[in-house]
Design a protein around this motif. Structure first.
Motif, PDB file in Angstrom:
ATOM      1  N   TYR A   1       0.708  -1.133  -0.095  1.00 13.93           N
ATOM      2  CA  TYR A   1      -0.145  -0.049  -0.035  1.00 13.93           C
ATOM      3  C   TYR A   1       1.029   1.351   0.050  1.00 13.93           C
ATOM      4  O   TYR A   1       2.142   1.211   0.404  1.00 13.93           O
ATOM      5  CB  TYR A   1      -0.947  -0.058   1.221  1.00 13.93           C
ATOM      6  CG  TYR A   1      -0.350   0.086   2.497  1.00 13.93           C
ATOM      7  CD1 TYR A   1       0.100   0.813   3.113  1.00 13.93           C
ATOM      8  CD2 TYR A   1      -0.092  -1.433   3.110  1.00 13.93           C
ATOM      9  CE1 TYR A   1       1.075   0.812   4.458  1.00 13.93           C
ATOM     10  CE2 TYR A   1       0.489  -1.450   4.293  1.00 13.93           C
ATOM     11  CZ  TYR A   1       1.102  -0.252   4.871  1.00 13.93           C
ATOM     12  OH  TYR A   1       1.626  -0.476   6.274  1.00 13.93           O
TER      13      TYR A   1
ATOM     14  N   ARG B   1       8.064   0.191   5.438  1.00 13.55           N
ATOM     15  CA  ARG B   1       8.588  -1.392   5.528  1.00 13.55           C
ATOM     16  C   ARG B   1       9.228  -1.043   4.002  1.00 13.55           C
ATOM     17  O   ARG B   1      10.329  -1.790   3.681  1.00 13.55           O
ATOM     18  CB  ARG B   1       7.779  -2.170   5.765  1.00 13.55           C
ATOM     19  CG  ARG B   1       7.369  -2.402   7.240  1.00 13.55           C
ATOM     20  CD  ARG B   1       6.303  -3.571   7.308  1.00 13.55           C
ATOM     21  NE  ARG B   1       5.483  -3.586   8.236  1.00 13.55           N
ATOM     22  CZ  ARG B   1       5.454  -3.804   9.652  1.00 13.55           C
ATOM     23  NH1 ARG B   1       6.762  -4.312   9.981  1.00 13.55           N
ATOM     24  NH2 ARG B   1       4.559  -3.621  10.602  1.00 13.55           N
TER      25      ARG B   1
ATOM     26  N   PHE C   1      -5.572  -4.792  -0.203  1.00 15.01           N
ATOM     27  CA  PHE C   1      -5.984  -5.983   0.522  1.00 15.01           C
ATOM     28  C   PHE C   1      -7.470  -6.778   0.262  1.00 15.01           C
ATOM     29  O   PHE C   1      -7.454  -7.842   0.092  1.00 15.01           O
ATOM     30  CB  PHE C   1      -6.085  -5.843   2.197  1.00 15.01           C
ATOM     31  CG  PHE C   1      -4.612  -5.751   2.469  1.00 15.01           C
ATOM     32  CD1 PHE C   1      -3.864  -7.041   2.649  1.00 15.01           C
ATOM     33  CD2 PHE C   1      -3.909  -4.636   2.921  1.00 15.01           C
ATOM     34  CE1 PHE C   1      -2.699  -7.219   3.130  1.00 15.01           C
ATOM     35  CE2 PHE C   1      -2.592  -4.813   3.370  1.00 15.01           C
ATOM     36  CZ  PHE C   1      -1.989  -6.080   3.582  1.00 15.01           C
TER      37      PHE C   1
ATOM     38  N   LYS D   1       0.819 -11.006   3.597  1.00 19.22           N
ATOM     39  CA  LYS D   1       1.430  -9.859   3.961  1.00 19.22           C
ATOM     40  C   LYS D   1       2.158  -9.073   2.848  1.00 19.22           C
ATOM     41  O   LYS D   1       2.735  -9.461   2.001  1.00 19.22           O
ATOM     42  CB  LYS D   1       2.120  -9.744   5.277  1.00 19.22           C
ATOM     43  CG  LYS D   1       1.400 -10.527   6.509  1.00 19.22           C
ATOM     44  CD  LYS D   1       2.198 -10.142   7.617  1.00 19.22           C
ATOM     45  CE  LYS D   1       1.275 -10.817   8.867  1.00 19.22           C
ATOM     46  NZ  LYS D   1       2.243 -10.254  10.195  1.00 19.22           N
ATOM     47  N   VAL D   2       2.108  -7.439   3.100  1.00 26.05           N
ATOM     48  CA  VAL D   2       3.014  -6.759   2.383  1.00 26.05           C
ATOM     49  C   VAL D   2       4.034  -6.104   3.182  1.00 26.05           C
ATOM     50  O   VAL D   2       3.560  -5.907   4.551  1.00 26.05           O
ATOM     51  CB  VAL D   2       2.167  -5.908   1.481  1.00 26.05           C
ATOM     52  CG1 VAL D   2       1.191  -6.687   0.527  1.00 26.05           C
ATOM     53  CG2 VAL D   2       1.105  -5.052   2.188  1.00 26.05           C
ATOM     54  N   PRO D   3       4.972  -5.433   2.795  1.00 32.37           N
ATOM     55  CA  PRO D   3       5.599  -5.648   1.610  1.00 32.37           C
ATOM     56  C   PRO D   3       5.910  -7.096   0.881  1.00 32.37           C
ATOM     57  O   PRO D   3       6.269  -8.166   1.797  1.00 32.37           O
ATOM     58  CB  PRO D   3       6.790  -4.934   1.300  1.00 32.37           C
ATOM     59  CG  PRO D   3       7.278  -4.976   2.670  1.00 32.37           C
ATOM     60  CD  PRO D   3       6.138  -4.865   3.649  1.00 32.37           C
TER      61      PRO D   3
ATOM     62  N   GLU E   1       8.947 -10.422   4.236  1.00 34.24           N
ATOM     63  CA  GLU E   1       9.800  -9.850   5.245  1.00 34.24           C
ATOM     64  C   GLU E   1      10.638  -8.508   4.628  1.00 34.24           C
ATOM     65  O   GLU E   1      11.310  -8.609   3.948  1.00 34.24           O
ATOM     66  CB  GLU E   1      10.548 -10.732   5.974  1.00 34.24           C
ATOM     67  CG  GLU E   1       9.802 -11.612   6.916  1.00 34.24           C
ATOM     68  CD  GLU E   1       9.234 -10.975   8.232  1.00 34.24           C
ATOM     69  OE1 GLU E   1       9.662  -9.746   8.445  1.00 34.24           O
ATOM     70  OE2 GLU E   1       8.166 -11.318   8.562  1.00 34.24           O
TER      71      GLU E   1
ATOM     72  N   GLU F   1      13.889  -4.823  13.793  1.00 27.80           N
ATOM     73  CA  GLU F   1      12.553  -5.604  13.914  1.00 27.80           C
ATOM     74  C   GLU F   1      11.870  -5.681  15.089  1.00 27.80           C
ATOM     75  O   GLU F   1      10.696  -5.731  15.413  1.00 27.80           O
ATOM     76  CB  GLU F   1      12.770  -7.014  13.018  1.00 27.80           C
ATOM     77  CG  GLU F   1      12.980  -6.778  11.798  1.00 27.80           C
ATOM     78  CD  GLU F   1      11.801  -6.001  10.729  1.00 27.80           C
ATOM     79  OE1 GLU F   1      10.684  -6.466  11.493  1.00 27.80           O
ATOM     80  OE2 GLU F   1      11.986  -4.947  10.034  1.00 27.80           O
TER      81      GLU F   1
HETATM   82  N1  LIG Z   1       7.707  -8.252   9.514  1.00 35.93           N
HETATM   83  C1  LIG Z   1       6.866  -8.171   8.323  1.00 35.93           C
HETATM   84  C2  LIG Z   1       5.369  -7.452   8.819  1.00 35.93           C
HETATM   85  C3  LIG Z   1       4.537  -7.144   7.627  1.00 35.93           C
HETATM   86  C4  LIG Z   1       3.100  -6.811   7.982  1.00 35.93           C
HETATM   87  O1  LIG Z   1       2.908  -7.238   9.041  1.00 35.93           O
HETATM   88  N2  LIG Z   1       2.610  -5.980   7.059  1.00 35.93           N
HETATM   89  C5  LIG Z   1       1.164  -5.684   7.328  1.00 35.93           C
HETATM   90  C6  LIG Z   1       1.101  -4.383   6.731  1.00 35.93           C
HETATM   91  S1  LIG Z   1       2.134  -3.295   7.459  1.00 35.93           S
HETATM   92  C7  LIG Z   1       0.306  -6.774   6.535  1.00 35.93           C
HETATM   93  O2  LIG Z   1       0.531  -6.976   5.271  1.00 35.93           O
HETATM   94  N3  LIG Z   1      -0.874  -7.147   7.254  1.00 35.93           N
HETATM   95  C8  LIG Z   1      -1.512  -7.947   6.691  1.00 35.93           C
HETATM   96  C9  LIG Z   1      -2.130  -9.057   7.552  1.00 35.93           C
HETATM   97  O3  LIG Z   1      -1.858  -9.301   8.762  1.00 35.93           O
HETATM   98  O4  LIG Z   1      -2.971  -9.862   7.208  1.00 35.93           O
HETATM   99  C10 LIG Z   1       7.639  -7.258   7.525  1.00 35.93           C
HETATM  100  O5  LIG Z   1       8.604  -6.433   7.903  1.00 35.93           O
HETATM  101  O6  LIG Z   1       7.550  -7.269   6.354  1.00 35.93           O
END
Ligand SMILES: N[C@@H](CCC(=O)N[C@@H](CS)C(=O)NCC(=O)O)C(=O)O
Length: 412
Positions: A10, A15, A37, A53-55, A66, A102
Motif C-alpha cells: 500500500y 517497510r 488487501f 502480507k505486504v511488502p 519480510e 525488527e
Molecule cells: N515483519 C513484516 C511485517 C509485515 C506486515 O505485518 N505487513 C502488514 C502491513 S504493514 C500486513 O500485510 N498485514 C496484513 C495481515 O496481517 O494480514 C515485514 O516487515 O515485512
C-alpha cells in the motif's frame, strides 16, 4: 536505472522504503506496485507469499517477503556494496541492527501504536508495556549514538536504513517534543539520516509528531460494559436450555467444543499454577517464594505489579480491602490462570492499594481485562531482566511485609 524487481505494497509503507533506499544507494531501482488487501490477496498471491502480507517482492530471481530481507537483497545489489558492511565485524553489526530494528523497535512500536490506530484491541497494560519496551530500546540507541553519526562505520549502511525506516512511524505519530527531548541523540540521528536525499525520496518529508495519538474510548464500549453486568445470568439460562435440549441418543456429528480460553492454546508450561497455589497456601512465604523462583517459567507466565489508580479517594482501610475483594470476585474467570497478592498500606483516610500478579502468558488476558474493576488499576509488567532488582519487593508483597501493610487479599 535498472530495476531489480517489484514490491507490492500500500502507499507510503516505510517497510517498503527500506528496499527503495538501499537500491538507490546501490544505483538500482525497486519498483512499487499498489496493493489492495480487498482484492489482491488472491490464491496466486498466497501461493507466492503464504503469509499474505505486504511488502511482497517479486523478481525473475526470487520472491521475498519480510521487509528486512527485501531491503537486504537491495543492499546486496551492487558488488562489494558497503551497505552490508565491509568486514566480518561490520557485517555482524549490520545484522545486529536489522534484528534490533525488527524485534525491539517495530514489534513494540506496533504494540503501542496499532491499538491507537484501531488496528488492534486497546488493552491498556499491554500498550503501556509496549511503550516501556520502546523506551528501553530508545535509551540503548541514545547511548550508542552519543558518540556516533552512523550505526556501523563512518558511512550509511543498511543498519541505518533499517533502524530509521522503523522509527519513522513513531516519530510521526507518538514521539512528541517531550518524548524526543529524552532521546536527543536518537532524534538528531533520525532527523539527519531521514533528511538525506535517498531517504526523503522514499519516506517523504518526515513531519515530527506534535500531538501524539491517544486512545479515545468509543462511547459504545461503556454501554457494553454496563450490559455485561447482567450477561452472566442470561448465559446461565441459555446454557440450561441447551442441556435440556440435548438428546443423548443423537449421534449426529457435533462441532468440536470451543476452546474455553485462548490461554489453553499456549505452549505447555512446566510451571503448574495449582501446585504454586498449594505451595503458597501451605508454607511460609520464604519457603514458597524460594520454590517460586526455582520453578518460575518466564516464557509461560508473566509478573505484573498492580496499583490502584485512585488511592486519593480511598477512606477506611477495611473499605479498601473490600475493594480488592470485589475486584477478585470479578476475576473469577481468571482463577485458573492467575495468582495475586494485593495489600492495603497506610491508615484510615490515607491508604493505598497495590500488589503483584502472576498471569499465564505474556499479556493481560481477556479473563483479566474484562473484569469490571480492571480499569481502576495500572498493571505494569515486570520483565525477566528486572526480576533480580524486584525480587525483594515482590517478596514483601507476597508476605504482606510492605511497610504500613494493614490488610490484604490473595487471589488464588
Ligand atoms: N515483519 C513484516 C511485517 C509485515 C506486515 O505485518 N505487513 C502488514 C502491513 S504493514 C500486513 O500485510 N498485514 C496484513 C495481515 O496481517 O494480514 C515485514 O516487515 O515485512
Amino acid at each position: 536505472m535498472a530495476s531489480i524487481g517489484t514490491i507490492s505494497t500500500y502507499p507510503n509503507n516505510a517497510r517498503a522504503a527500506k528496499a527503495v533506499i538501499a537500491g538507490a544507494y546501490n544505483g538500482v531501482k525497486v519498483d512499487l506496485k499498489d496493493f489492495d488487501f480487498a482484492k489482491d490477496v488472491t490464491p496466486e498471491f498466497l501461493a507466492k507469499f503464504p503469509m499474505g502480507k505486504v511488502p511482497a517482492f517479486e523478481s525473475s530471481e526470487v520472491n521475498l517477503f519480510e521487509s528486512s530481507a527485501i531491503g537486504y537483497y537491495a543492499a546486496l545489489a551492487k558488488e562489494n556494496s558497503g551497505l552490508v558492511g565491509k568486514t566480518a565485524v561490520e557485517k555482524a553489526l549490520v545484522m545486529q541492527w536489522i534484528l534490533f530494528a525488527e524485534n525491539e523497535i517495530a514489534a513494540n512500536v506496533g504494540g503501542w501504536v496499532y491499538p491507537l490506530l484501531g488496528y488492534q484491541t486497546y488493552i491498556k497494560p499491554n500498550v503501556d508495556a509496549a511503550q516501556e519496551k520502546v523506551k528501553r530500546a530508545m535509551a540503548a540507541l541514545d547511548k550508542i549514538l552519543l558518540t556516533k553519526t552512523y550505526l556501523v562505520g563512518e558511512e550509511i549502511t543498511y543498519a541505518d536504513i533499517a533502524v530509521v525506516c522503523n522509527l519513522s512511524l513513531p516519530y510521526t505519530l507518538v514521539f512528541d517534543k517531550a518524548f524526543r527531548s529524552e532521546y536527543k541523540n536518537v532524534t538528531r540521528y533520525f532527523t539527519t539520516v531521514a533528511g538525506k536525499d535517498h531517504f526523503k525520496a522514499a519516506l517523504g518529508e518526515v513531519k515530527l509528531c506534535e500531538t501524539p495519538l491517544k486512545f479515545v474510548p468509543a462511547k459504545k464500549e461503556k454501554k457494553e460494559t454496563a450490559k455485561k453486568e447482567d450477561a452472566p445470568k442470561k448465559e446461565k439460562k441459555e446454557k440450561k436450555k441447551e442441556e435440556v435440549a440435548e438428546d443423548p441418543m443423537d449421534d449426529t456429528p457435533k462441532p468440536a467444543p470451543k476452546v474455553k480460553s485462548a490461554l489453553d492454546l499456549l505452549p505447555p508450561s512446566k510451571f503448574v499454577m495449582d501446585e504454586w497455589k498449594r505451595m503458597y497456601s501451605n508454607n511460609k512465604t520464604d519457603v514458597a517464594m524460594k520454590w517460586f523462583w526455582e520453578n518460575h517459567d518466564s516464557e509461560g507466565y508473566s509478573l505484573w505489579r498492580a496499583d490502584y489508580k485512585y488511592n486519593d479517594e480511598l477512606t477506611l482501610v477495611f473499605m479498601s480491602c473490600n475493594l480488592i475483594g470485589g475486584f477478585f470476585a470479578r476475576l473469577e474467570r481468571a482463577r485458573k490462570y492467575a495468582f495475586g497478592s494485593m495489600i492495603v498500606c497506610g491508615e484510615n483516610n490515607n491508604n493505598n492499594i497495590a500488589g503483584y500478579f502472576l498471569i499465564r502468558g505474556q499479556t493481560i488476558p481477556e479473563e483479566v481485562y474484562d473484569a469490571a474493576d480492571f480499569e481502576s488499576y495500572n498493571f505494569t509488567k515486570i520483565e525477566p531482566s528486572q526480576y533480580e532488582e524486584k525480587k525483594d519487593e515482590i517478596y514483601k508483597y507476597m508476605a504482606w511485609e510492605v511497610e504500613g501493610c494493614q490488610d490484604g487479599k490473595i487471589f488464588k
